[in-house]
Design a protein around this motif. Structure first.
Motif, mmCIF file in Angstrom:
data_model
loop_
_atom_site.group_PDB
_atom_site.id
_atom_site.type_symbol
_atom_site.label_atom_id
_atom_site.label_comp_id
_atom_site.label_asym_id
_atom_site.label_seq_id
_atom_site.Cartn_x
_atom_site.Cartn_y
_atom_site.Cartn_z
ATOM 1 N N ASP A 276 46.734 -31.991 11.188
ATOM 2 C CA ASP A 276 46.740 -33.416 11.524
ATOM 3 C C ASP A 276 45.413 -34.016 11.073
ATOM 4 O OD1 ASP A 276 46.548 -35.915 12.743
ATOM 5 O OD2 ASP A 276 47.761 -35.295 14.456
ATOM 6 N N GLU A 277 45.484 -35.021 10.225
ATOM 7 C CA GLU A 277 44.248 -35.544 9.639
ATOM 8 C C GLU A 277 43.332 -36.198 10.670
ATOM 9 O OE1 GLU A 277 45.939 -39.855 8.035
ATOM 10 O OE2 GLU A 277 45.656 -38.191 6.629
ATOM 11 N N ASP A 278 43.837 -36.503 11.846
ATOM 12 C CA ASP A 278 42.974 -37.068 12.893
ATOM 13 C C ASP A 278 42.196 -35.990 13.655
ATOM 14 O OD1 ASP A 278 43.767 -39.654 12.331
ATOM 15 O OD2 ASP A 278 45.513 -39.522 13.674
ATOM 16 N N ASP A 279 42.582 -34.736 13.474
ATOM 17 C CA ASP A 279 41.897 -33.643 14.173
ATOM 18 C C ASP A 279 40.672 -33.186 13.389
ATOM 19 O OD1 ASP A 279 43.805 -33.787 16.067
ATOM 20 O OD2 ASP A 279 44.855 -31.939 15.524
ATOM 21 N N LYS A 280 39.687 -32.767 14.127
ATOM 22 C CA LYS A 280 38.449 -32.292 13.504
ATOM 23 C C LYS A 280 38.622 -30.833 13.085
ATOM 24 C CE LYS A 280 33.562 -31.942 14.792
ATOM 25 N NZ LYS A 280 32.610 -32.087 15.912
ATOM 26 N N PRO A 281 38.231 -30.462 11.856
ATOM 27 C CA PRO A 281 38.301 -29.041 11.472
ATOM 28 C C PRO A 281 37.435 -28.179 12.395
ATOM 29 C CG PRO A 281 37.996 -30.412 9.544
ATOM 30 C CD PRO A 281 37.824 -31.313 10.740
ATOM 31 N N VAL A 282 37.776 -26.910 12.470
ATOM 32 C CA VAL A 282 37.086 -26.007 13.399
ATOM 33 C C VAL A 282 35.594 -25.926 13.071
ATOM 34 C CG1 VAL A 282 36.923 -23.594 14.130
ATOM 35 C CG2 VAL A 282 39.165 -24.668 13.831
ATOM 36 N N VAL A 283 34.765 -26.057 14.097
ATOM 37 C CA VAL A 283 33.312 -26.040 13.886
ATOM 38 C C VAL A 283 32.809 -24.594 13.876
ATOM 39 C CG1 VAL A 283 32.972 -28.319 14.894
ATOM 40 C CG2 VAL A 283 32.851 -26.317 16.372
ATOM 41 N N SER A 284 31.700 -24.374 13.165
ATOM 42 C CA SER A 284 31.201 -23.005 12.973
ATOM 43 C C SER A 284 30.809 -22.353 14.300
ATOM 44 C CB SER A 284 30.017 -23.004 12.009
ATOM 45 O OG SER A 284 28.966 -23.790 12.519
ATOM 46 N N GLY A 285 30.253 -23.139 15.217
ATOM 47 C CA GLY A 285 29.837 -22.570 16.507
ATOM 48 C C GLY A 285 31.019 -22.017 17.289
ATOM 49 N N SER A 286 32.172 -22.631 17.148
ATOM 50 C CA SER A 286 33.371 -22.149 17.823
ATOM 51 C C SER A 286 33.836 -20.827 17.214
ATOM 52 C CB SER A 286 34.482 -23.200 17.732
ATOM 53 O OG SER A 286 35.679 -22.693 18.267
ATOM 54 N N SER A 287 33.772 -20.734 15.886
ATOM 55 C CA SER A 287 34.156 -19.484 15.211
ATOM 56 C C SER A 287 33.277 -18.337 15.685
ATOM 57 C CB SER A 287 34.031 -19.632 13.691
ATOM 58 O OG SER A 287 34.955 -20.568 13.206
ATOM 59 N N LEU A 288 31.997 -18.603 15.798
ATOM 60 C CA LEU A 288 31.063 -17.564 16.218
ATOM 61 C C LEU A 288 31.357 -17.107 17.650
ATOM 62 C CD1 LEU A 288 28.609 -15.895 15.496
ATOM 63 C CD2 LEU A 288 27.159 -17.780 16.260
ATOM 64 N N THR A 289 31.594 -18.058 18.534
ATOM 65 C CA THR A 289 31.933 -17.707 19.918
ATOM 66 C C THR A 289 33.216 -16.886 19.962
ATOM 67 O OG1 THR A 289 30.845 -19.675 20.784
ATOM 68 C CG2 THR A 289 32.515 -18.671 22.191
ATOM 69 N N PHE A 290 34.202 -17.285 19.165
ATOM 70 C CA PHE A 290 35.493 -16.588 19.127
ATOM 71 C C PHE A 290 35.303 -15.119 18.744
ATOM 72 C CE2 PHE A 290 39.144 -15.191 16.587
ATOM 73 C CZ PHE A 290 40.207 -15.450 17.430
ATOM 74 N N ILE A 291 34.566 -14.877 17.669
ATOM 75 C CA ILE A 291 34.376 -13.505 17.192
ATOM 76 C C ILE A 291 33.547 -12.687 18.176
ATOM 77 C CG2 ILE A 291 33.257 -12.116 15.379
ATOM 78 C CD1 ILE A 291 35.953 -13.274 14.600
ATOM 79 N N ARG A 292 32.481 -13.284 18.687
ATOM 80 C CA ARG A 292 31.649 -12.571 19.666
ATOM 81 C C ARG A 292 32.473 -12.209 20.904
ATOM 82 N NH1 ARG A 292 25.942 -13.210 19.528
ATOM 83 N NH2 ARG A 292 25.716 -13.978 21.653
ATOM 84 N N MET A 293 33.341 -13.120 21.301
ATOM 85 C CA MET A 293 34.167 -12.875 22.478
ATOM 86 C C MET A 293 35.145 -11.719 22.238
ATOM 87 S SD MET A 293 36.857 -15.464 24.322
ATOM 88 C CE MET A 293 38.066 -15.305 23.002
ATOM 89 N N LEU A 294 35.815 -11.729 21.079
ATOM 90 C CA LEU A 294 36.805 -10.674 20.806
ATOM 91 C C LEU A 294 36.152 -9.299 20.816
ATOM 92 C CD1 LEU A 294 39.271 -11.915 18.041
ATOM 93 C CD2 LEU A 294 39.503 -11.988 20.516
ATOM 94 N N ILE A 295 34.972 -9.209 20.214
ATOM 95 C CA ILE A 295 34.292 -7.905 20.159
ATOM 96 C C ILE A 295 33.809 -7.502 21.553
ATOM 97 C CG2 ILE A 295 32.275 -6.693 19.240
ATOM 98 C CD1 ILE A 295 32.709 -8.253 16.642
ATOM 99 N N PHE A 296 33.276 -8.446 22.280
ATOM 100 C CA PHE A 296 32.766 -8.145 23.623
ATOM 101 C C PHE A 296 33.893 -7.692 24.552
ATOM 102 C CE2 PHE A 296 31.725 -9.755 27.946
ATOM 103 C CZ PHE A 296 30.680 -8.886 28.227
#
Lengths: 245, 201
Positions: B103-123
């Motif tokens: 959806d063009e009104d939505d903001k693309p995923v921000v880098s800080g969110s990606s980092l939290t996601f990966i850190r969370m999965l590993i933790f």
């Protein structure tokens, strides 16, 4: 040489440096040839800035440096850079092993090296950046020598542990044609929760007696493999090895 | 002169600023990327410049977001379960950030969110979750076991918002909260989080 289940290599980089600049059009053609393996292309614009403070007031000079064609694979783990005086082939984690990396180097080398006559390589380097992620189980301090043999020697300044350090050394290797730079430092913050991380950066390079024939250059690159492996093994301890097994 | 043991703080508070090394500078920009990835995790857009879809600017932003997610993941890839696990995760991200579906009104995923996601999965040592995104650019991880569901919105700086929906003897029970990754095992404990995180390789 140990083979690890989870090698700590965050980036492996092989670079060929030439003193014969390559034209923009040739670089573009090379980049196009590898589009199948490296889907993404970025043309990197460089600017060199010099600040001259001699004679009182600072003067600033800037020059545009030649463009570089940087390509990455779809998973962003494989990278190739075609620059006016260098070819760089790199691999981020997960490291697939020397044989796989070597094959990728070979494919790019064929495109870059301009047939049998070669490009007059003046420097050949293999750099392996390792990150040792150490779990913290409630400890307030980590004994570096438990993991590393490349250490700072610190006089008795405080009872408190170091907050960071940087050690770097350059020296010849056991092979008279090759030298190395080795460096270790703290990665802060660690990319992992409940860990502290140490960077161990090993760069073996050759600037002497590099063959002119294209095929011979790739053959001597194989000499880098045991050198960087030996240096790595001598820089780490068994406790560090246990983290990668 | 006496020497101390060579100890280093387990939680160094000083972000590393590695000085450039003349002896090791031959890789120039390439090494800047490597050191950025390894040290500061401050990623530049790397993505494909080829526009796709109707909005080339949006398409470029989405490609950049994909690239940043993959670079972030690669930085800790040695700790992921397997290369196949990583490949499937990347396919999920490619699908989520597809310009044709976005959806063009939505903001693309921000880098800080990606980092939290990966850190969370590993933790959490969690199995691969379902993937979504909020309209303000945060990744959403979700796990479903039977009719029980856990949803976690990953915000920058290890901040997470979680929502649990479980079946109990008296019917459906829901709970929600905001915390950090480190606290997740504690706050989710009453809901038996292993039902969502275990299984699958």
């Amino acid at each position: 040489m140990n083979s690890y289940l989870r090698p700590p290599i965050v980036e492996a980089v092989v670079e060929f440096l030439t003193n014969s600049p390559i034209s923009f059009d040739d670089l573009q053609a090379m980049s196009n040839k590898v589009a199948g393996d490296y889907k993404n292309q970025t043309i990197e614009k460089g600017i060199e800035v010099r600040i001259d403070t001699l004679g009182g007031a600072a003067t600033i000079h800037s020059d545009q440096t030649p463009d570089r064609f940087r390509r990455t694979s779809d998973d962003q783990a494989d990278i190739v850079i075609f620059a006016d005086t260098s070819l760089i082939v790199a691999r981020a984690a997960p490291y697939p092993g020397w044989d796989v990396l070597s094959e990728r180097i070979r494919k790019n080398w064929r495109i870059w090296s301009k047939g049998q006559s070669g490009r007059g390589v003046v420097r050949l380097g293999a750099r392996f950046i390792n990150r040792i992620d150490i779990p913290i189980n409630g400890e307030e301090r980590i004994e570096l020598s438990d993991y590393l043999n490349l250490l700072p020697q610190i006089p008795n300044i405080s009872d408190k542990p170091m907050s960071t350090f940087l050690v770097q050394a350059s020296m010849p290797t056991a092979n008279p044609h090759w030298d190395c730079n080795i460096m270790s430092t703290i990665v802060a913050p660690s990319p992992l929760l409940n860990h502290m991380s140490i960077l161990l950066d090993i760069d073996v390079f050759r600037m002497r007696d590099i063959p002119s024939k294209s095929a011979d250059v790739l053959a001597i690159l194989e000499e880098a493999r045991p050198l960087k492996n030996t240096i790595f093994e001598r820089c780490i301890t068994d406790r560090a090895r246990d983290l990668f097994r | 002169m006496t020497r101390t043991t060579q100890t280093v703080a387990a939680h160094p508070r000083t972000p590393t600023a590695l000085p450039p090394s003349g002896a090791a500078g031959a890789y120039s920009t390439q090494m800047n990327y490597a050191l950025s990835n390894a040290l500061t995790r401050s990623f530049k857009p790397l993505g494909d410049s080829k526009p796709r879809g109707s909005d080339s600017h949006l398409s470029t932003l989405l490609e950049n977001a994909k690239a940043i997610f993959k670079v972030t993941t690669n930085t800790v890839a040695m700790h992921l379960l397997s290369s196949d696990w990583r490949a499937r995760l990347f396919r999920q991200v490619d699908s989520l950030l597809d310009a044709e579906e976005w959806d063009e009104d939505d903001k693309p995923v921000v880098s800080g969110s990606s980092l939290t996601f990966i850190r969370m999965l590993i933790f959490l040592k969690a199995r691969r979750p379902g993937l979504g995104a909020t309209n303000d650019g945060n990744l959403v991880a979700s796990w479903t076991t039977g009719s029980n569901r856990l949803t976690i919105v990953c915000k920058p700086d290890d901040s997470v918002r979680w929502v649990v929906s479980t079946q109990t003897d008296v019917g459906c029970e829901t709970a929600a909260g905001q915390t950090t990754i480190l606290r997740l095992p504690v706050v989710l404990q009453p809901y038996n989080p292993q039902q969502w995180f275990s299984d699958e390789g």
